[in-house]
Motif scaffolding. Structure first.
Motif, PDB file in Angstrom:
ATOM      1  N   GLU A 189     -21.075 -31.355  32.899  1.00 41.50           N
ATOM      2  CA  GLU A 189     -20.099 -30.268  32.887  1.00 41.50           C
ATOM      3  C   GLU A 189     -19.622 -29.942  31.474  1.00 41.50           C
ATOM      4  O   GLU A 189     -19.204 -28.815  31.190  1.00 41.50           O
ATOM      5  N   ARG A 190     -19.707 -30.927  30.581  1.00 41.51           N
ATOM      6  CA  ARG A 190     -19.271 -30.714  29.191  1.00 41.51           C
ATOM      7  C   ARG A 190     -20.331 -30.025  28.333  1.00 41.51           C
ATOM      8  O   ARG A 190     -20.060 -29.673  27.191  1.00 41.51           O
ATOM      9  N   LEU A 191     -21.518 -29.840  28.862  1.00 44.78           N
ATOM     10  CA  LEU A 191     -22.576 -29.208  28.077  1.00 44.78           C
ATOM     11  C   LEU A 191     -22.246 -27.740  27.800  1.00 44.78           C
ATOM     12  O   LEU A 191     -21.677 -27.044  28.639  1.00 44.78           O
ATOM     13  N   ASP A 192     -22.627 -27.294  26.633  1.00 46.64           N
ATOM     14  CA  ASP A 192     -22.443 -25.890  26.264  1.00 46.64           C
ATOM     15  C   ASP A 192     -23.543 -25.061  26.934  1.00 46.64           C
ATOM     16  O   ASP A 192     -24.730 -25.278  26.674  1.00 46.64           O
ATOM     17  N   PRO A 193     -23.188 -24.112  27.810  1.00 45.29           N
ATOM     18  CA  PRO A 193     -24.232 -23.312  28.493  1.00 45.29           C
ATOM     19  C   PRO A 193     -25.077 -22.482  27.540  1.00 45.29           C
ATOM     20  O   PRO A 193     -26.181 -22.066  27.891  1.00 45.29           O
ATOM     21  N   ARG A 194     -24.581 -22.248  26.326  1.00 47.95           N
ATOM     22  CA  ARG A 194     -25.370 -21.491  25.361  1.00 47.95           C
ATOM     23  C   ARG A 194     -26.624 -22.234  24.933  1.00 47.95           C
ATOM     24  O   ARG A 194     -27.589 -21.612  24.461  1.00 47.95           O
ATOM     25  N   LEU A 195     -26.629 -23.557  25.098  1.00 50.56           N
ATOM     26  CA  LEU A 195     -27.826 -24.319  24.772  1.00 50.56           C
ATOM     27  C   LEU A 195     -28.976 -23.954  25.707  1.00 50.56           C
ATOM     28  O   LEU A 195     -30.128 -23.834  25.275  1.00 50.56           O
ATOM     29  N   GLU A 197     -29.249 -21.081  27.254  1.00 52.88           N
ATOM     30  CA  GLU A 197     -29.636 -19.719  26.899  1.00 52.88           C
ATOM     31  C   GLU A 197     -30.549 -19.720  25.681  1.00 52.88           C
ATOM     32  O   GLU A 197     -31.531 -18.969  25.626  1.00 52.88           O
ATOM     33  N   THR A 218     -27.020 -35.866  28.175  1.00 48.23           N
ATOM     34  CA  THR A 218     -26.235 -36.518  29.233  1.00 48.23           C
ATOM     35  C   THR A 218     -26.484 -38.024  29.298  1.00 48.23           C
ATOM     36  O   THR A 218     -26.122 -38.664  30.281  1.00 48.23           O
TER      37      THR A 218
END
Length: 301
Positions: A189-195, A197, A218
């Motif tokens: 959940e802490r991952l940046d979704p832009r990664l 993309e 993770t």
């Protein structure tokens, strides 16, 4: 033009500095006392008890009998090895089951994330023993699972699962699955979704993005999940007691019997310390192989 400090401020300033340096220790004092009273002192007593000789009727005396450790290990090494094997299998199964669940909740859960997590934690509102007993009904020879399969002639009439390693592993996996889901969910959940993309922009497939971006980032969650799962599974005795048989006895069952049935406190204490030592060695080896420094740095990001 600077103004000279009054004499009182000059005298108080070093005292304030010392108090400031001690603030962290004062804040840690309640937790330290808690650990000392409920962990350190019992561990010291348990270690002392493991070196005693005697019996329950005549009493125990301190003789520093170290050979109790070698005797118990040689006597119960099968149960010891079986517990470690079960713990490894269950830990791997929980990773395989929990990672897709945690990934879907973190990435696709939307505003219902809390609801999905509550559903996963909901069984914890029921007693651990009751949750394990329900697997007796699920895996019973004439239960709705095996009974249906036998009725459809998919398995033989003499086929059974209770009192087998499969039953014990199923119960352990079910009971400790949330311990793997929660740290994995927090890590994902802490991952940046832009990664993700950026990975798509670089023509990476979803599988490649998962293996090369999500999975390495993770690792702290996997590390925490393995610790929270492997340690309690290796020392569990309820699942083997209720779902297993004579050939599925774990080291926790042996310790339980020695303490509460045979009243052989030195042998039970020695086995407890042996198990704790083996788990600590395994944890340190696992952390070193995984790279503890790298894991902590990744967790801090």
């Amino acid at each position: 033009m600077s103004r000279a400090l009054p004499d009182d401020d000059v005298r108080i300033s070093p005292l304030r500095q010392r108090l400031g340096r001690l603030t962290g220790y004062w804040l840690a004092l309640p937790g330290g006392l808690w650990l000392a009273i409920f962990f350190v002192i019992p561990m010291v007593y348990l270690l002392s008890l493991s070196l005693m000789t005697g019996d329950f009727i005549n009493g125990f005396s301190q003789t520093f009998h170290v050979s109790t450790y070698w005797h118990t290990i040689s006597l119960y090494h099968d149960q010891f090895v079986r517990s470690i094997i079960y713990a490894i299998i269950v830990t791997l199964l929980t990773i395989v089951l929990a990672y897709p669940m945690a990934y879907w909740i973190a990435m696709r859960g939307g505003r219902h994330k809390s609801t999905y997590l509550l559903i996963i934690l909901l069984p914890f509102f029921v007693s651990f023993v009751i949750r394990t007993l329900q697997w007796q009904f699920i895996l019973a020879d004439n239960g709705f699972v095996l009974g249906t399969l036998k009725h459809l002639h998919l398995v033989g009439s003499d086929f059974h699962l209770l009192a087998t390693p499969v039953a014990v592993i199923c119960g352990l996996t079910y009971n400790y699955l949330p311990f793997m889901v929660l740290p994995l969910y927090v890590s994902i959940e802490r991952l940046d979704p832009r990664l993700m993309e950026a990975a798509n922009d670089l023509y990476a497939s979803k599988l490649q993005a998962l293996l090369r971006i999500v999975l390495p980032l993770t690792v702290p969650g996997i590390f925490a999940g393995v610790l929270m799962t492997f340690v309690p599974v290796a020392s569990d005795f309820v699942n083997a007691q209720l779902l297993g048989g004579a050939k599925t006895t774990m080291i926790g069952n042996v310790i339980y019997t020695l303490y509460l049935t045979n009243n052989d406190y030195p042998a039970a204490s020695a086995l407890s310390f042996t198990l704790m030592g083996a788990l600590l060695i395994g944890i340190f080896a696992y952390a070193r192989a995984l790279g503890t420094k790298d894991v902590m740095e990744a967790a801090a990001l």
